[in-house]
Design a protein around this motif. Structure first.
Motif: not given
Length: 406
Positions: A365-368, A371-374
């Motif tokens: 969840a943190e990685e997703e 990724a969305e923020e990037a």
């Protein structure tokens, strides 16, 4: 003496009888367990699995409810037996890995008259035992016995486990009309069958001929006859506010006659009551005399189940996911305890796997989210580049945002 004790223990072990045992280690359960086909009911499907988290993926397999808002009815017949003059031990494990909100997790024991293909909620049974959860108010262990055609609930409240891990439930019924309930090999309740169930009428009843004497005074205190109300006691509860003044803009013709608002009277003492003194005529609380109940007849065989022949799961569940496993019916509590002793290791393994799964889910969840923020940051940078690279006088998407067309 020690040798005799060892020999006696060995004798008991050899003579211990395991009447039924089921651990669902393979698919052979499909040949012995019978699904009810009772008309008018859409029964849920059981699946053979260890669930989402477990200690041993194969050894921990059981039967799991798999469909929400369903009745479940499955049973297994075995060679009938009687517990006459013997101990009866009923044990199984339950794992509510779905964090059950409302539903049963108990088993039922039947005699040989049970119609397995027509098993349903009104089917007569000998014993109903196990956890039942529905909301915060119902989290109990049912212990219900059938006696002379009527089902009797235990008079005590036994709290069940309400977490998501495996727990063993054990019921012990002895030939001296006593019982024990254990959860994970720890005793949580015990007592007398006669005392803790309403199988029999009470031994004593109130004497119907006895009545409280008319002159019996059971008032511990009385009002002091010599106490009198002070002359200055009576004061009004509310009085006009002495500090209130008539508003300057008050118009008597338009607004009516002005009256100051009412406030609590600081001198008000409430309703006067005479003080209480000990009652010199007090005789104590009258106790209704009791007599032997002529309807009471002792039954030394309350424990007895003449024909134990089948075990079944007959429950309703709002949210499915419960795993039933480790069924055992025997006359040997120590043998049952040996099986249930594995529960600590099982729970530790389940918690370890569950914690690892949750950690992996959090990481994902943190990685997703990162990724969305990037991606959002990249989109913002592209918009800024478009604005910087625009020719003088050339409109851009940024220029158009927030402006109405002419």
């Amino acid at each position: 003496m020690r040798t005799l004790a060892v020999l006696f223990a060995a004798f008991l072990a050899v003579n211990a009888k395991v009447y039924f045992e089921e651990g669902f280690k393979d698919d052979s359960w499909q040949k012995t367990w019978v699904q009810s086909e009772h008309k008018g009911v859409e029964y849920g499907k059981f699946v053979h699995t260890a669930g989402k988290f477990y200690n041993d993926a194969e050894a921990d397999k059981g039967l799991q409810t798999s469909q929400d808002a369903r009745f479940y009815a499955l049973s297994n017949k075995f060679t009938p037996f009687s517990n006459k003059d013997d101990t009866l031990v009923i044990q199984f494990s339950v794992k509510h890995e779905q964090n059950i909100d409302c539903g049963g997790g108990y088993l039922k024991v039947f005699d040989c008259s049970v119609d397995q293909k027509d098993l349903h909620g009104e089917t007569p049974y000998l014993v109903m035992f196990g956890p039942d959860i529905c909301g915060p108010g119902t989290k109990k262990v049912h212990v219900i016995f059938s006696y002379k055609g009527k089902n009797h609930l235990i008079n005590k409240d036994i709290r069940c486990k309400d977490d998501v891990f495996t727990h063993f439930y054990t019921l012990v019924v002895r030939a001296d009309n006593t019982y024990e309930v254990l959860i994970d090999n720890e005793k949580v309740e015990s007592g007398s069958l006669e005392d803790d169930w309403d199988f029999l009428p009470p031994k004593k009843i109130k004497d119907p001929e006895a009545k409280k004497p008319e002159d019996w005074d059971d008032r511990a205190t009385i009002a002091d006859p010599d106490d009198t109300k002070p002359e200055d006691w009576d004061k009004p509860e509310h009085i006009p506010d002495p500090d209130a003044t008539k508003p300057d803009d008050w118009d008597d013709e338009m607004d009516g006659e002005w009256e100051p608002p009412m406030i609590d009277n600081p001198e008000y003492k409430g309703e006067w009551k005479p003080k209480q003194i000990d009652n010199p005529a007090y005789k104590g609380v009258w106790v209704h005399p009791e007599i032997d109940n002529p309807e009471y007849v002792e039954d030394k065989s309350l424990y007895l189940r003449e024909e134990v022949c089948a075990v079944g799961i007959d429950v309703w569940q709002v949210k499915s996911g419960t795993i039933f496993d480790n069924f055992m019916i025997t006359d040997d509590l120590e043998e049952a305890k040996k099986v249930a002793a594995s529960v600590k290791e099982t729970q530790e393994g389940e918690k370890k796997v569950k914690d690892a799964q949750e950690a992996e889910e959090r990481k994902k969840a943190e990685e997703e989210a990162a990724a969305e923020e990037a991606a959002k940051d990249d989109e913002d940078e592209d918009d800024e580049d478009d604005a910087d690279n625009a020719l003088p006088g050339e409109a851009t998407e940024l220029d158009d945002e927030g402006h109405d067309e002419l």
